[in-house]
Motif scaffolding. Structure first.
Motif, PDB file in Angstrom:
ATOM      1  N   LEU A  39       0.830  -1.202   0.000  1.00 46.99           N
ATOM      2  CA  LEU A  39       0.000   0.000   0.000  1.00 46.99           C
ATOM      3  C   LEU A  39       0.866   1.255   0.000  1.00 46.99           C
ATOM      4  N   ARG A  40       1.917   1.257   0.828  1.00 46.61           N
ATOM      5  CA  ARG A  40       2.817   2.414   0.890  1.00 46.61           C
ATOM      6  C   ARG A  40       3.470   2.664  -0.469  1.00 46.61           C
ATOM      7  N   LEU A  41       3.923   1.602  -1.112  1.00 48.16           N
ATOM      8  CA  LEU A  41       4.560   1.745  -2.427  1.00 48.16           C
ATOM      9  C   LEU A  41       3.546   2.184  -3.487  1.00 48.16           C
ATOM     10  N   ASP A  42       2.327   1.657  -3.412  1.00 47.76           N
ATOM     11  CA  ASP A  42       1.294   2.087  -4.360  1.00 47.76           C
ATOM     12  C   ASP A  42       0.971   3.568  -4.175  1.00 47.76           C
ATOM     13  N   GLN A  43       0.910   4.013  -2.928  1.00 47.85           N
ATOM     14  CA  GLN A  43       0.666   5.435  -2.662  1.00 47.85           C
ATOM     15  C   GLN A  43       1.826   6.287  -3.171  1.00 47.85           C
ATOM     16  N   GLU A  44       3.041   5.791  -2.998  1.00 48.29           N
ATOM     17  CA  GLU A  44       4.226   6.490  -3.503  1.00 48.29           C
ATOM     18  C   GLU A  44       4.159   6.614  -5.026  1.00 48.29           C
ATOM     19  N   TYR A  45       3.767   5.527  -5.688  1.00 45.34           N
ATOM     20  CA  TYR A  45       3.636   5.561  -7.147  1.00 45.34           C
ATOM     21  C   TYR A  45       2.594   6.599  -7.563  1.00 45.34           C
ATOM     22  N   ILE A  46       1.459   6.619  -6.885  1.00 42.10           N
ATOM     23  CA  ILE A  46       0.393   7.565  -7.222  1.00 42.10           C
ATOM     24  C   ILE A  46       0.893   8.998  -7.114  1.00 42.10           C
ATOM     25  N   GLN A  47       1.691   9.289  -6.087  1.00 42.27           N
ATOM     26  CA  GLN A  47       2.224  10.644  -5.899  1.00 42.27           C
ATOM     27  C   GLN A  47       3.274  10.999  -6.945  1.00 42.27           C
ATOM     28  N   LYS A  48       4.093  10.017  -7.349  1.00 42.97           N
ATOM     29  CA  LYS A  48       5.222  10.282  -8.243  1.00 42.97           C
ATOM     30  C   LYS A  48       4.933   9.976  -9.708  1.00 42.97           C
ATOM     31  N   ARG A  49       3.784   9.415 -10.017  1.00 46.08           N
ATOM     32  CA  ARG A  49       3.568   8.855 -11.351  1.00 46.08           C
ATOM     33  C   ARG A  49       3.917   9.817 -12.476  1.00 46.08           C
ATOM     34  N   CYS A  50       4.643   9.247 -13.412  1.00 43.91           N
ATOM     35  CA  CYS A  50       5.069   9.978 -14.598  1.00 43.91           C
ATOM     36  C   CYS A  50       5.511   8.951 -15.632  1.00 43.91           C
ATOM     37  N   VAL A  51       5.702   9.400 -16.841  1.00 43.63           N
ATOM     38  CA  VAL A  51       6.075   8.498 -17.925  1.00 43.63           C
ATOM     39  C   VAL A  51       7.408   7.806 -17.635  1.00 43.63           C
ATOM     40  N   LEU A  52       8.370   8.534 -17.097  1.00 46.24           N
ATOM     41  CA  LEU A  52       9.680   7.924 -16.821  1.00 46.24           C
ATOM     42  C   LEU A  52       9.584   6.804 -15.787  1.00 46.24           C
ATOM     43  N   LEU A  53       8.761   6.991 -14.777  1.00 46.60           N
ATOM     44  CA  LEU A  53       8.584   5.942 -13.770  1.00 46.60           C
ATOM     45  C   LEU A  53       7.898   4.731 -14.397  1.00 46.60           C
ATOM     46  N   ASP A  54       6.927   4.967 -15.267  1.00 44.14           N
ATOM     47  CA  ASP A  54       6.267   3.860 -15.954  1.00 44.14           C
ATOM     48  C   ASP A  54       7.243   3.099 -16.849  1.00 44.14           C
ATOM     49  N   ILE A  55       8.146   3.808 -17.492  1.00 47.04           N
ATOM     50  CA  ILE A  55       9.167   3.161 -18.324  1.00 47.04           C
ATOM     51  C   ILE A  55      10.090   2.316 -17.445  1.00 47.04           C
ATOM     52  N   LYS A  56      10.490   2.857 -16.306  1.00 50.14           N
ATOM     53  CA  LYS A  56      11.348   2.110 -15.377  1.00 50.14           C
ATOM     54  C   LYS A  56      10.657   0.829 -14.917  1.00 50.14           C
ATOM     55  N   ILE A  57       9.382   0.928 -14.566  1.00 46.19           N
ATOM     56  CA  ILE A  57       8.626  -0.242 -14.126  1.00 46.19           C
ATOM     57  C   ILE A  57       8.546  -1.269 -15.257  1.00 46.19           C
ATOM     58  N   SER A  58       8.284  -0.799 -16.461  1.00 48.48           N
ATOM     59  CA  SER A  58       8.190  -1.701 -17.615  1.00 48.48           C
ATOM     60  C   SER A  58       9.511  -2.419 -17.864  1.00 48.48           C
ATOM     61  N   LEU A  59      10.612  -1.683 -17.817  1.00 51.20           N
ATOM     62  CA  LEU A  59      11.926  -2.291 -18.054  1.00 51.20           C
ATOM     63  C   LEU A  59      12.278  -3.303 -16.965  1.00 51.20           C
ATOM     64  N   GLN A  60      11.972  -2.973 -15.723  1.00 50.26           N
ATOM     65  CA  GLN A  60      12.268  -3.911 -14.641  1.00 50.26           C
ATOM     66  C   GLN A  60      11.371  -5.147 -14.723  1.00 50.26           C
ATOM     67  N   THR A  61      10.145  -4.961 -15.189  1.00 47.33           N
ATOM     68  CA  THR A  61       9.247  -6.096 -15.374  1.00 47.33           C
ATOM     69  C   THR A  61       9.792  -7.031 -16.445  1.00 47.33           C
ATOM     70  N   ILE A  62      10.265  -6.467 -17.544  1.00 43.44           N
ATOM     71  CA  ILE A  62      10.847  -7.277 -18.617  1.00 43.44           C
ATOM     72  C   ILE A  62      12.074  -8.028 -18.099  1.00 43.44           C
ATOM     73  N   LYS A  63      12.886  -7.359 -17.296  1.00 38.30           N
ATOM     74  CA  LYS A  63      14.079  -8.002 -16.723  1.00 38.30           C
ATOM     75  C   LYS A  63      13.682  -9.227 -15.894  1.00 38.30           C
ATOM     76  N   VAL A  64      12.654  -9.083 -15.065  1.00 39.89           N
ATOM     77  CA  VAL A  64      12.197 -10.212 -14.247  1.00 39.89           C
ATOM     78  C   VAL A  64      11.659 -11.327 -15.134  1.00 39.89           C
ATOM     79  N   MET A  65      10.931 -10.962 -16.164  1.00 35.71           N
ATOM     80  CA  MET A  65      10.373 -11.965 -17.069  1.00 35.71           C
ATOM     81  C   MET A  65      11.457 -12.771 -17.778  1.00 35.71           C
TER      82      MET A  65
END
Length: 72
Positions: A39-65
């Motif tokens: 919940l804390r991390l989701d709230q942090e994402y909501i406050q910081k959300r931007c295209v660059l953060l979404d790109i970072k999440i996408s790249l890290q998701t691909i890395k895990v995959m």
């Protein structure tokens, strides 16, 4: 949902954004995190959300995959 709201009154804050195939909490620890930490991390994402953060999440998701590191 109702069970989480009993212990985490701010749980509905997570509904401020549409769910996706990955997320900030998932790349930060996934199943190893407590509901409170997620919940804390989701709230942090909501406050910081931007295209660059979404790109970072996408790249890290691909890395895990591809590496299966952190995957279950």
């Amino acid at each position: 949902r109702d069970e989480f709201i009993k212990t985490l009154p701010d749980f509905d804050d997570r509904l401020a954004v549409l769910p996706g195939i990955s997320g900030y909490a998932q790349i930060q620890g996934g199943y190893d995190l407590t509901p409170e930490e997620k919940l804390r991390l989701d709230q942090e994402y909501i406050q910081k959300r931007c295209v660059l953060l979404d790109i970072k999440i996408s790249l890290q998701t691909i890395k895990v995959m591809l590496s299966h590191e952190g995957a279950r």
